[in-house]
Design a protein around this motif. Sequence first.
Motif, short mmCIF file in Angstrom:
data_model
loop_
_atom_site.label_atom_id
_atom_site.label_comp_id
_atom_site.label_asym_id
_atom_site.label_seq_id
_atom_site.Cartn_x
_atom_site.Cartn_y
_atom_site.Cartn_z
N ALA A 116 29.47 -2.97 29.88
CA ALA A 116 28.29 -2.09 29.93
C ALA A 116 28.72 -0.63 30.04
O ALA A 116 28.14 0.25 29.39
CB ALA A 116 27.41 -2.47 31.12
N LEU A 117 29.76 -0.36 30.85
CA LEU A 117 30.24 1.02 30.98
C LEU A 117 30.77 1.52 29.64
O LEU A 117 30.55 2.67 29.26
CB LEU A 117 31.35 1.10 32.04
CG LEU A 117 30.90 1.00 33.51
CD1 LEU A 117 32.08 1.26 34.43
CD2 LEU A 117 29.78 1.97 33.81
N LYS A 118 31.45 0.62 28.92
CA LYS A 118 32.00 0.99 27.62
C LYS A 118 30.87 1.41 26.69
O LYS A 118 30.95 2.42 25.98
CB LYS A 118 32.76 -0.21 27.04
CG LYS A 118 33.71 0.17 25.94
CD LYS A 118 34.63 -0.99 25.57
CE LYS A 118 35.48 -0.57 24.39
NZ LYS A 118 35.86 -1.67 23.55
N LYS A 119 29.78 0.65 26.75
CA LYS A 119 28.64 0.95 25.88
C LYS A 119 27.99 2.29 26.26
O LYS A 119 27.60 3.08 25.39
CB LYS A 119 27.61 -0.18 26.00
CG LYS A 119 26.71 -0.27 24.79
CD LYS A 119 25.98 -1.61 24.76
CE LYS A 119 24.96 -1.62 23.65
NZ LYS A 119 24.04 -2.75 23.78
N GLU A 140 34.22 2.08 40.83
CA GLU A 140 33.84 2.61 39.52
C GLU A 140 35.08 2.92 38.67
O GLU A 140 35.14 2.57 37.48
CB GLU A 140 33.00 3.89 39.72
CG GLU A 140 32.48 4.50 38.44
CD GLU A 140 32.38 6.00 38.55
OE1 GLU A 140 31.83 6.50 39.54
OE2 GLU A 140 32.88 6.68 37.63
N LYS A 141 36.08 3.51 39.32
CA LYS A 141 37.31 3.84 38.58
C LYS A 141 38.00 2.58 38.06
O LYS A 141 38.50 2.56 36.94
CB LYS A 141 38.25 4.65 39.48
CG LYS A 141 37.82 6.10 39.63
CD LYS A 141 38.88 6.94 40.30
CE LYS A 141 38.99 6.61 41.77
NZ LYS A 141 39.86 7.54 42.51
N SER A 142 37.98 1.52 38.89
CA SER A 142 38.63 0.28 38.43
C SER A 142 37.86 -0.34 37.27
O SER A 142 38.45 -0.97 36.39
CB SER A 142 38.80 -0.70 39.60
OG SER A 142 37.57 -1.31 39.92
N GLY A 148 38.88 0.21 29.62
CA GLY A 148 39.80 0.94 28.76
C GLY A 148 39.26 2.28 28.31
O GLY A 148 39.52 2.74 27.20
N ILE A 149 38.48 2.89 29.19
CA ILE A 149 37.84 4.17 28.83
C ILE A 149 38.31 5.26 29.79
O ILE A 149 38.36 5.05 31.01
CB ILE A 149 36.31 4.06 28.96
CG1 ILE A 149 35.77 2.99 28.02
CG2 ILE A 149 35.63 5.41 28.78
CD1 ILE A 149 35.14 3.50 26.76
#
Lengths: 259, 231
Positions: A116-119, A140-142, A148-149
């Motif tokens: 979801a974060l990637k999107k 959040e960082k992990s 991979g962003i």
Amino acid sequence: MGLLAATPAQAQRSSLILATTTSTQDSGLLDVLVPLFEKKSGYTVKTIAVGTGQSLALGHRGEADVVLVHAPELELQYLAKGTLVNRRRVMHNDFVLVGPPADPAGIKGMKSAAGALKKIAERGALFLSRGDQSGTHDKEKSLWKAAGIAATGPWYIESGQGMGATLTIASEKGAYTLADRATYLAFKRRIQLVVLLEGDAALLNIYHVLEVSPARHPRVNAAGGKAFADFMLSAAAQEMIKTFGVGKYGEPLFFVGGG
Amino acid sequence: MELIWEGIKQAIWLLLNGDPEVLRITLLSLQVSTVATGVSLLVGIPLGTLLALARFPGRGLVVSLVNTGMGLPPVVVGLFVSILLWRSGPLGLLELLYTPTAIVIAQFVIALPIVTGLTLAAVQQIPPRFRLQILALGASRVQLLWVLLREARLPLLAAVMAGFGGVISEVGASMMVGGNIRGQTRVLTTATVLETGKGNFDVAIALSLLLLLITFLVNWALTWIQQRRRV
């Protein structure tokens, strides 16, 4: 004036400093647990709610006697340094990915938080980070790492504030953010953010209690720190944690035991 | 807007019910800031008077430093006082961090330059000729000082108000050196930050209004003293 007359020797033995994350204080959990501990143990607790990063740093320097935090990876680093010891699991809940109801990045229905974060990053939808070395920021960082962003760009903004303030800002800006469930539930009725993703195992939020090593910091109140840590794992405290918030939010804010 | 209205209602409710927690927080705020302002007056008025009357090399620099200090950021004071009071710090043995005394120390540091600077300005605006006249009338040095401070009492009361206003309203230093501990070091400003953080905006507004009310009452009393018909 009695204000200036507190004798140092007394303060040394009868009080202890607990450094902890803001979520345990902002949710009101410590307001019920600390008085019970004080009554049972006779100690006076000085609760400093400053966020996980600073709590661990204070414990590391021997400026606190016990810490209650939620950043497992960061905790391990301090255990390796030997300044913090006897890490024990107290409770858990979970993080939720929240965002504006319109869900501009279209993450609703997704199962993986990293996906979801990637999107969100790909769509360039606004994401608000705590950016304060808190346990939530650590999580959040992990997640960004897992996705991979490299989270940079005009869509990625940092509040540098606590969870409550960050939720308020995210709501005003229509941004996505990662929140611990306890604080989200406490703020839910005042903000226009909905839970868009939950239940991913990667979103587990575990709270540990760590004591400060008296071998490394002879001046800490080790007995007091241990007493508080023991108390947090006692049947009475665990029972209170389990039922905390049910009356107000209709669901518990924290869970105990495995899971 | 509805939120502010709710806050006002909440404030009245808290006041009328004499909520023990709010009462304790309010009293601690008053106590800490009054003591800090009081001590800063004891040190700042003599210091400001001395700076106004004495001439010595480097005086200009000292006066500039005092004037800069009038805008000392409370967080900076909080940070340095914290480091001094840490267990590992030079004053660590006193175990003062996270006590009301620590807040008094930080607020004293914040108020001192304000009181000193305004005293300096107050005493200096008295014409030198007036001073000579008093001395010519045979006044001792102590009598001269007394007359000068009496003459400057209007601006001096303004110094008291500015000092008190500066410390009762600051949050950065109180948060850092006090720790905002419930029942021990929680004052009105830190409680407001906490309640905002908790999302209890109505309580936060109520606490803000209480703070404003107290500041108003204190300044009202001081203004009344200041504006009494001069003898």
